[in-house]
Design an enzyme around this catalytic site. Structure first.
Site, mmCIF file in Angstrom:
data_model
loop_
_atom_site.group_PDB
_atom_site.id
_atom_site.type_symbol
_atom_site.label_atom_id
_atom_site.label_comp_id
_atom_site.label_asym_id
_atom_site.label_seq_id
_atom_site.Cartn_x
_atom_site.Cartn_y
_atom_site.Cartn_z
ATOM 1 N N ARG A 40 -31.259 13.922 -27.569
ATOM 2 C CA ARG A 40 -30.400 14.513 -28.594
ATOM 3 C C ARG A 40 -28.953 14.095 -28.360
ATOM 4 N NH1 ARG A 40 -28.275 19.926 -29.910
ATOM 5 N NH2 ARG A 40 -28.594 20.334 -32.123
ATOM 6 N N SER A 109 -37.181 18.713 -39.483
ATOM 7 C CA SER A 109 -36.756 20.117 -39.500
ATOM 8 C C SER A 109 -36.769 20.595 -40.938
ATOM 9 C CB SER A 109 -35.327 20.268 -38.965
ATOM 10 O OG SER A 109 -35.299 19.940 -37.610
ATOM 11 N N LYS A 138 -23.208 27.452 -29.992
ATOM 12 C CA LYS A 138 -23.112 27.135 -31.415
ATOM 13 C C LYS A 138 -23.524 25.699 -31.690
ATOM 14 C CE LYS A 138 -19.918 30.362 -33.423
ATOM 15 N NZ LYS A 138 -18.573 30.665 -33.812
#
Ligand SMILES: Nc1ncnc2c1ncn2[C@@H]1O[C@H](COP(=O)(O)OP(=O)(O)OP(=O)(O)O)[C@@H](O)[C@H]1O
Ligand SMILES: Cc1ncsc1CCO
Ligand SMILES: [Mg+2]
Length: 506
Positions: A40, A109, A138
């Site tokens: 990622r 997703s 976050k």
């Protein structure tokens, strides 16, 4: 390298790894038993990610762990990763699938019914759902409250694809996520921030496994991909019941009905068939859960039909005597309302075969005719090339030929080839699945015919012969793919294929 079932999926983020680099994190997590890694690293440049990805890919490959790239299909392709995971703001799933080809894993997703449907129709292999819970950072997600377990369960019901849940999942809440329907758990912090990453991975994986086996929710395998041989087709199975996920919904429903009925009462399938593949046809019939009988005497065959549910007529080694038995038995089956499945093996190769088939077609009502491309073309009055019983040559107009023949004879036509066709003269289902190893084993066409007869022998309401035939052909192909993932030589493949049919029918 192949892996059919993911439980625990680590997503890397060096910034959340308490000073450790992602290589160290991944190595420790692999030692602890994770199944897949996603590169990622939102804060790294593309070049940095590429360099890291090269190393991670090697580590994963060696360990037999799946390696997926987040966000960037170009990076996934450059790294020759096992797949890519895309969000709703990345390149569209369909474009990604086109760029990737069919063998690589595509995870999407999705948060709504529409997004799930779009991902499915683009050929996604799994749906990523999250964030499930509030997350510590976050950076992990925009949705800081998390969608919760109820929403996860709702979304899970909208798809047959495996669901990968992500966001705020840890040792203490993972059980509830599995129970809500997640098939695979993806985590960042739960592992990257752990004191002992290996131990944390082991613990999390054990909790997932023990909850999955207790849980009543179906746990699906992710698509099995064969990374050794990129030409091998893809497939997916349901781990608990061995039901194939990729069967289109209407066919999957039909298979459930057929399977239930087969397990309750095994139909008897009488065969008048060739002496080359007779034993394989008997075994395939048995493995589906039906009972084979291959009795070839005239009186015995006719009498046997009193207790049979379907009749196979396969002219592979036809002679005067067997032809007579076929005609007589066929007429008896028609009288009794027993469906007949005809395999016109080698029609067109000799005049004798062609005459025999003409007579059978004219005199009998047939439920299905299954032939290879040359055989069906010949029956439809077109040119075809046969050598012995094998179909050779090109068949551009095969679908029209099959439709025309089905309409004319009021039967179902099944054309077997790398892409099978099933038609009742109006509806057409094409099945571009299966594996080329099917063509390396003598008799897979005959076995397909026997398998079709098994399904015709099952009386089910609300499912036409067309749907039943399409279901069988699809399933047959998917099971062959499944066998071919394990085995890549013909003799062992045949054995494995039988076993897959057996397992799927349990
Ligand atoms: N290249 C291929 N890729 C995938 N599946 C294939 C391929 N070739 C054949 N098949 C499958 O093999 C099975 C048999 O088809 P085929 O057309 O060879 O029948 P056939 O000639 O009647 O067989 P046989 O005479 O050996 O019994 C079918 O399920 C078909 O889908
Ligand atoms: C090879 C062969 N010859 C007659 S029948 C048969 C089996 C495949 O149809
Ligand atoms: Mg063949």
């Amino acid at each position: 390298m192949k892996k059919s079932n993911w439980d625990l999926y680590l997503v890397t983020e060096a910034e959340l790894s308490r000073g450790r680099d992602s290589i160290e994190v991944v190595k420790a997590a692999i030692a602890g038993g994770i199944d897949a890694v996603q590169l990622r690293e939102k804060n790294m440049s593309l070049r940095e990610r590429f360099k890291l990805g090269q190393q991670l890919k090697k580590i994963c490959q060696k360990a037999g762990v799946i390696f997926i790239v987040n966000d960037r299909i170009d990076l996934a392709l450059a790294l020759e990763a096992d797949g890519v995971h895309l969000g709703q703001s990345d390149l569209p799933a369909l474009t990604a699938r086109q760029l990737l080809g069919s063998d690589q894993i595509l995870g999407i997703s999705a948060h709504t019914r529409e997004e799930i449907a779009a991902a499915e129709s683009a050929g996604a292999d799994y749906i990523g759902i999250g964030a499930i819970f509030p997350t510590k950072s976050k950076k992990l997600t925009e949705n800081n409250n998390g969608i919760g377990l109820k929403k996860l369960a709702e979304l899970k019901k909208m798809t047959q694809l495996p669901v990968v849940a992500i966001g705020g999942i840890n040792e203490s809440n993972v059980g509830s996520v599995i129970k809500a329907g997640a098939d695979t758990i993806a985590v960042i912090s739960a592992l990257t921030r752990a004191d002992d990453i290996k131990q944390a991975s082991q613990k999390l994986k054990n909790t997932i496994l023990s909850t999955s086996s207790d849980s009543s929710s179906a746990k699906f395998n992710l698509k099995e991909k064969n990374f050794k041989n990129e030409t091998k087709a893809e497939l997916a199975i349901n781990m608990q019941h061995n039901t194939l996920l990729e069967l289109p919904t209407n066919l999957a429903d039909c298979w459930q009905i057929l399977k239930n009925s087969l397990s309750k009462n095994s139909p008897l399938i009488q065969h008048l068939t060739n002496n080359v593949t007779i034993n394989d046809c008997a075994n395939v019939t048995l493995n589906w859960g039906a009972l084979p009988v291959m009795t070839s005497g005239e009186r015995d065959s006719v009498e046997m039909l009193e207790s049979a549910s379907a009749l196979v007529l396969n002219i592979g080694s036809i002679d005067k005597r067997s032809f007579k038995v076929m005609l007589k038995s066929g007429k008896k089956a028609n009288q009794l309302g027993i469906p007949i499945v005809l395999d016109p093996v080698g029609v067109g190769a000799t005049e004798y075969r062609t005459c025999a088939i003409q007579k059978l077609i004219t005199e009998l009502d047939l439920a299905i005719i299954k032939g290879n491309q040359a055989e069906i073309s010949i029956l439809a009055g077109q040119q075809a090339e046969l050598k012995g019983v094998e179909s050779i040559g090109e068949y551009q107009h095969i679908e029209e030929a099959a439709k025309k023949l089905a309409a004319q004879l009021r039967t179902i036509i099944v054309v077997s080839a790398a892409e099978d066709i099933i038609t009742d003269g109006i509806q057409v289902q094409r099945v571009k699945r299966g594996d080329q190893l099917l063509g390396q084993v003598v008799g897979t066409g005959c076995m397909l015919t026997s398998s079709l007869a098994v399904m015709m022998g099952v009386k089910v309401k609300n499912n036409s012969n067309f749907i039943k035939a399409a279901t069988l052909v699809y399933l047959y192909s998917l099971l062959a793919e499944k066998a071919a993932v394990k085995i890549d030589t013909p003799a062992k493949f045949k054995q494995e294929f039988f076993d897959q049919i057996f397992l799927c029918s349990q």
